[in-house]
Scaffold this active site. Structure first.
Site, PDB file in Angstrom:
ATOM      1  N   ARG A 155      95.847  12.918  81.432  1.00  8.45           N
ATOM      2  CA  ARG A 155      95.171  14.228  81.504  1.00  8.45           C
ATOM      3  C   ARG A 155      96.054  15.340  80.957  1.00  8.45           C
ATOM      4  NH1 ARG A 155      90.806  13.570  85.461  1.00  8.45           N
ATOM      5  NH2 ARG A 155      90.349  15.761  85.287  1.00  8.45           N
TER       6      ARG A 155
ATOM      7  N   ASP B 268      82.394  21.579  85.170  1.00  5.44           N
ATOM      8  CA  ASP B 268      82.201  21.342  86.608  1.00  5.44           C
ATOM      9  C   ASP B 268      81.641  22.571  87.321  1.00  5.44           C
ATOM     10  OD1 ASP B 268      83.059  18.758  86.462  1.00  5.44           O
ATOM     11  OD2 ASP B 268      84.762  18.973  87.820  1.00  5.44           O
TER      12      ASP B 268
ATOM     13  N   TYR C 185      93.365   1.207  84.317  1.00  2.00           N
ATOM     14  CA  TYR C 185      93.471   1.173  82.856  1.00  2.00           C
ATOM     15  C   TYR C 185      94.845   1.698  82.437  1.00  2.00           C
ATOM     16  CZ  TYR C 185      91.709   6.046  83.289  1.00  2.00           C
ATOM     17  OH  TYR C 185      91.493   7.354  83.648  1.00  2.00           O
TER      18      TYR C 185
END
Ligand code: FAD
Length: 388
Positions: free
Chosen positions: A121, A302, A224
Site C-alpha cells: 500500500r 470510501d 499473497y
C-alpha cells in the site's frame, strides 16, 4: 477481473478545460491523490488537505485488478507501478483441512493487457503522491477538516481554526468522512459479525505470484506475496458475535490469530507460526451514500461507498471514481452538471460491486458440508475474486 466486468471507460484524452478552477480535496488516500492528479492534468489548481503528519499507509498489501490498472495506465503510472508490484498469475481457493485446491482462476487468461498486481500500500500511495506533486498538486499535511459548507463557493473549516474557500471541494476522507455526513446526515454502519487480522510475514512457504484463499467453517485466510516475493501479506477473517470499534490500528496477540485458525492444515500453520505482529479490527457494513454531491461539493471512494474487503475492490473503486469525476467535469465544462454526470455514471456499478463483496463472505465460510460444496461450485461458476 473475474466476476467484475471491466468498466468500458472512454479514457478521453484530458483537455485543459478546468484551467484555473480552484479545487480542494480532503484526504490524501488512494482516491484523493488520484483525483488530485487527474484534475491537475486537466488544468485545475489543486490542494489536498490531509489530517496526518505524513502521507503514509499501513504496512499491508493491496490487490489492484485490471480495472484499477486501467485507471493508473490512463494517469501515466503503469510502468512505475510495474517496477514495485508483483503480477499475480492466479487466484486459488483451497479447502481448510489439508489445503486441497477447490478452484484456480488463471489470471493470465485475462490477456496481456489485463494485469492483476499485488502491491504494498505504501508503494501505491508514494507513486500517486509523487505524480500528483509533479503535476502541481499541493499536498498540505496536518490539515484536519472539521466541516464543509456547500454552495457555489464552498468553505472548509479546519481543526486549526483556519478556513479555506474553493470553486469545488471533494471529500476523499475515507470511511469516517466528514463530507459524507454533511451531504447525507449520520448513517450508522452495522457490525457484520466478522473481524479481520492483518499481518506481514517472511514468505516461509515459498508462495509464488498468486493470491490464495483457505476457506473453512466461519473463517477464511488470504495470502499473497509482495515486493519481489520476500514477504507475504496475510488477511484472516473470523465470524464473531460482538465488536465495538471500526479501525485498522488495534494490535492483537498473534497467539489469538493462531488459536482462531488452529484447525486449518496445509501450509497455514507454518505461515501463521511466522506472525510476530498483528492488527485486528471489526468489519462494518455501510450503506452506499444516497447523495454524492450538493452545490460545488462531492464525495468519492470510501467516503461515498465503503466496501468490505471480500472482492479487493475498495481502492480500485476509488481510482475509478477519481478518473470519472475528472472526466465528467472536463466534459461538462460546468461544475454542477459534471458532478451530476459523475454520480449517474458511477452509482450503479458501485452498488453492484459493494453488493457482490457483501455476498462473498458467506461463500467462503459455510459450516455444513453439502452447503459448502454447493457454495464452492457457485464460486467456480461465478468466478470469485480474492478478498483483500
Ligand atoms: P482512505 O484510503 O481511507 O483515505 C482517506 C484519507 O483521508 C486518509 O489519508 C485520512 O487520513 C484522510 N482523512 C480522513 N478524514 C480526514 C479529515 N477530516 N481531514 C483531513 N484528512 C482526512 N481495496 C482494493 O482495491 N484492493 C485490495 O486488495 C484491498 N484490500 C483491503 C484489505 C483490507 C483488510 C481492507 C480493510 C481494505 C482493503 N481494500 C482494498 C479497500 C481499500 O483499502 C479502501 O477502499 C481504500 O483505501 C479507500 O480509499 P480512499 O482514498 O477512499 O480512503
Amino acid at each position: 477481473m473475474p466476476g467484475v466486468p471491466p468498466r468500458r471507460f472512454s479514457f478521453q484524452k484530458a483537455t485543459m478545460s478546468l484551467s484555473g478552477i480552484k479545487i480542494r480535496i480532503i484526504g490524501a488516500g488512494v482516491g484523493g491523490l488520484a483525483a488530485g492528479l487527474a484534475l491537475a492534468q486537466r488544468g485545475a489548481v489543486v490542494s489536498v488537505f490531509e489530517q496526518a503528519g505524513v502521507i503514509s499507509e499501513v504496512g499491508a498489501g493491496i490487490q489492484v485488478g485490471p480495472n484499477g490498472v486501467a485507471v493508473l495506465r490512463a494517469l501515466g503510472l503503469e510502468s512505475a507501478l510495474r517496477e514495485g508490484a508483483i503480477r499475480a498469475r492466479a487466484v486459488e481457493l483451497r479447502d481448510h483441512r489439508a489445503g486441497a485446491r477447490v478452484l484456480r482462476l488463471d489470471l493470465d487468461a485475462l490477456g496481456p493487457d489485463q494485469p492483476y498486481f499485488l502491491v504494498h500500500r505504501a508503494d501505491l500511495i508514494d507513486l500517486l503522491a509523487s505524480a500528483a506533486r509533479a503535476a502541481g498538486v499541493r499536498v498540505r499535511l496536518l490539515q484536519k477538516a472539521e466541516g464543509v459548507v456547500p454552495g457555489k463557493a464552498p468553505r472548509i473549516s479546519l481543526a486549526n481554526g483556519a478556513e479555506s474557500r474553493a470553486d469545488l471541494v471533494i471529500g476523499a476522507d475515507g470511511v469516517r468522512s466528514v463530507v459524507r455526513e454533511v451531504l447525507n446526515g449520520v448513517q450508522a454502519p452495522f457490525f457484520t459479525r466478522q473481524v479481520a487480522w492483518r499481518a506481514m510475514v517472511p514468505n516461509v512457504i515459498g508462495q509464488g505470484p498468486e493470491a490464495r484463499v483457505h476457506m473453512g467453517p466461519g473463517r477464511h485466510i488470504v495470502s499473497y506475496p509482495l515486493r519481489g516475493g520476500e514477504t507475504l501479506n496475510i488477511v484472516a477473517v473470523q465470524e464473531r458475535a460482538g465488536w465495538a470499534e471500526e479501525g485498522w490500528h488495534r494490535e492483537d496477540d498473534p497467539d489469538n490469530l493462531r488459536a482462531a485458525f488452529s484447525g486449518f492444515g496445509g501450509e497455514v500453520p507454518e505461515m501463521l507460526a511466522a506472525v510476530e505482529r498483528v492488527a485486528l479490527w471489526g468489519l462494518f457494513r455501510h450503506p452506499v451514500a444516497p447523495v454524492w454531491h450538493r452545490g460545488h461539493v462531492a464525495i468519492l471512494g470510501d467516503a461515498a461507498h465503503p466496501t468490505l474487503p471480500f472482492m479487493a475492490q475498495g481502492a480500485v473503486m476509488a481510482l475509478e471514481d477519481a478518473w470519472v469525476l475528472a472526466e465528467e467535469l472536463d466534459r461538462a465544462g460546468q461544475i454542477e452538471a459534471g458532478l451530476a454526470a459523475y454520480q449517474a455514471r458511477r452509482e450503479g456499478r458501485v452498488k453492484r460491486i459493494v453488493g457482490a463483496a457483501n455476498g462473498n463472505a458467506w461463500k467462503y465460510h459455510l459450516r455444513f458440508g453439502p452447503l459448502r460444496a454447493a457454495a464452492h461450485a457457485a464460486l467456480r461458476l461465478g468466478g470469485a475474486v480474492a478478498p483483500g
